[in-house]
Design an enzyme around this catalytic site. Sequence first.
Site, PDB file in Angstrom:
ATOM      1  N   ARG B  13     -26.853 104.111   8.931  1.00  0.00           N
ATOM      2  CA  ARG B  13     -25.832 103.792   7.917  1.00  0.00           C
ATOM      3  C   ARG B  13     -25.940 104.743   6.722  1.00  0.00           C
ATOM      4  NH1 ARG B  13     -28.165  98.475   4.745  1.00  0.00           N
ATOM      5  NH2 ARG B  13     -30.338  98.824   5.226  1.00  0.00           N
ATOM      6  N   SER B  40     -24.732  97.817   1.519  1.00  0.00           N
ATOM      7  CA  SER B  40     -25.137  97.801   2.927  1.00  0.00           C
ATOM      8  C   SER B  40     -24.569  98.980   3.698  1.00  0.00           C
ATOM      9  CB  SER B  40     -24.661  96.507   3.600  1.00  0.00           C
ATOM     10  OG  SER B  40     -25.302  95.398   3.022  1.00  0.00           O
ATOM     11  N   GLU B  61     -11.412  90.944   5.321  1.00  0.00           N
ATOM     12  CA  GLU B  61     -11.399  92.087   6.241  1.00  0.00           C
ATOM     13  C   GLU B  61     -10.015  92.332   6.839  1.00  0.00           C
ATOM     14  OE1 GLU B  61     -13.559  89.559   6.412  1.00  0.00           O
ATOM     15  OE2 GLU B  61     -15.459  90.455   5.785  1.00  0.00           O
ATOM     16  N   PHE B  86     -17.518  92.124  11.668  1.00  0.00           N
ATOM     17  CA  PHE B  86     -16.321  91.892  10.848  1.00  0.00           C
ATOM     18  C   PHE B  86     -15.343  93.064  10.927  1.00  0.00           C
ATOM     19  CE2 PHE B  86     -19.989  90.022   8.292  1.00  0.00           C
ATOM     20  CZ  PHE B  86     -20.027  88.892   9.089  1.00  0.00           C
ATOM     21  N   HIS B 112     -24.526  97.790  10.986  1.00  0.00           N
ATOM     22  CA  HIS B 112     -25.219  96.573  11.443  1.00  0.00           C
ATOM     23  C   HIS B 112     -24.757  96.144  12.834  1.00  0.00           C
ATOM     24  CE1 HIS B 112     -26.286  96.744   7.294  1.00  0.00           C
ATOM     25  NE2 HIS B 112     -26.931  95.612   7.279  1.00  0.00           N
ATOM     26  N   ASP B 120     -30.855  88.305  10.414  1.00  0.00           N
ATOM     27  CA  ASP B 120     -29.627  87.529  10.166  1.00  0.00           C
ATOM     28  C   ASP B 120     -29.169  86.750  11.396  1.00  0.00           C
ATOM     29  OD1 ASP B 120     -29.345  88.055   7.513  1.00  0.00           O
ATOM     30  OD2 ASP B 120     -27.830  89.617   7.736  1.00  0.00           O
ATOM     31  N   ARG B 170     -28.344  99.255  10.994  1.00  0.00           N
ATOM     32  CA  ARG B 170     -29.135  98.966   9.810  1.00  0.00           C
ATOM     33  C   ARG B 170     -30.551  99.527   9.854  1.00  0.00           C
ATOM     34  NH1 ARG B 170     -32.453  94.129   8.417  1.00  0.00           N
ATOM     35  NH2 ARG B 170     -32.596  94.067   6.150  1.00  0.00           N
TER      36      ARG B 170
END
Lengths: 281, 317
Positions: B13, B40, B61, B86, B112, B120, B170
């Site tokens: 990322r 992020s 989104e 998302f 991610h 998560d 990530r």
Amino acid sequence: MSNTQQLEDLVIQVRRDILRMVHKVNSGHPGGSLGCAEFFVALFNEIMDRKEGFDMDGIEEDLFFLSNGHISPVYYSVLARAGYFEIEELNTFRLINSRLQGHPTTHEGLPGVRIASGSLGQGMSVALGAAQAKKLNNDNHLIYSLHGDGELQEGQNWEAIMYAAAKKVDNIISTIDLNGQQIDGSTDDVLPMGSIKGKFEAFGWTVIEIEEGNNINAILKGMADAKSKTGKGKPVCVLLKTVMGNGVDFMMHTHAWHGKAPNDEQLAIGLAQNAETLGDY
Amino acid sequence: MKTYTNTGNKDTRSGFGAGLTELGKTNENVVALCADLIGSLKMDDFKKNHPERFFQVGIAEANMIGIAAGLTIGGKIPFTGTFANFSTGRVYDQIRQSVAYSDKNVKICASHAGLTLGEDGATHQILEDIGLMKMLPGMTVINPCDYNQTKAATIAIAEHHGPVYLRFGRPSVANFTPENQKFEIGKALHLIDGTDVTIVATGHLVWEALEAAKTLNEKGVSAEVINIHTIKPLDDKAILDSVTKTRCIVTAEEHNYLGGLGESVARVLAQHKPTPQEFVATNDTFGESGTPAQLMDKYGLNSAAIVKAVEKVMKRK
């Protein structure tokens, strides 16, 4: 460019186009199309500042986005009669290999269309993006969009409505076609939405109401009012009260003709109520 | 056997963020949108340097995708940023109608992805996104392998007209591709020549494939390793040329075996050259909380799993 009589003549011709298009293929959406005929005619022939021809980016001209894409018959008729393509092409509506798909699309390269619509609730976001592109390009022209009232049940609209006010997107005029009908019945029966005016105002929009949304002069006056409210830090919403099926007596004030084509006899009655003005395609 | 050096673990990322920073300087039409995940997605620099070209849309989104589609009308090149989940499943219809069907020049940049976002858990660990995106007509799907390649891919997609799905992650993973290597969309990269088996991998599983090749080499197995950074359009020729030589193949990806790279490769082989294939991928399952290393081990997405798959597929030749 036009006087009221010319615009009204065009409205009648557009009604004939709508009826003949959906009748020919026994499918399509005449009710909402007829209800918005006056609005489309006024918008494309009087209200918008348009350039000749068509290019996707639409720099230095006003742009229009149709969110409730199922009213494609009125859109196609008005686009053709505004010169975007030959009116004879209306003959191909919903046929195989046509640019006039059931719902509008850029995919077949139809001039005048800048986004596909049909799956509801997406048009306001797109219109906002186009409005922000205009600001980035220092282009002072406006973005117009049209949405159904039932369509406001889609949640994405409310993301867009919130965003527009928060980001002060004040070069957009989003019109809601308040005909009070949707597929399964009246909007009050299906899912009552309360005060749409109150909701837009609560979200930070300037709201203009056009009570007679099938009256050319009322539309011109209301839209001029709306235009005068742009550039003042708030997005502008026009609540356009229309009659679904307007101009064809048996189609009026009912959801029954939302997505149903007239038969031969019904077509004849509808056309008789709207005598040819500018010439059929 | 050719070997590669990890110049130090880095997150992909950040490669995206660095690429976006570069684009900010070089291409004034590039604009960026983010749905409340600037940190992020490593979009801070672009936002700081070009506030007028950055759009914070909040946690919305669907609206972000629509706005991005609209921004293309007027010549902008929007890069949207949020998590892979998302970026795809949540907004599939918006991408389908307003971006893909409308042929809008939107770059959907997704961090991610996969299991390795870690703790998560499954709500955020999408393993279906490659499949969702590759099924959309006209969509280009790119899953680069490391920091350098993600940066290069980010820069490259701005020059490509049309919708792109760019997938990255990530965790810090090995960074081994040459800095400033030109990124060619749709062109697979031959990393190691071999004769016994072909390993085609995508994303950070490419490094695992290189590690597996080392282990296999010690066991006397000559593995050919190919980096498939572009899943669509797929470099059919690179795959077919390789299996002509090796006569068996293992695909490796951090994705469900249904709908991923492996399935795309299987399609090519079925049509042109039926070849034994084994899949290193998740087995039609959701993920769970854990560290990236634990998850890769539990779900069989590491070099050990690749070695095992190679041993299995070679017996099927």
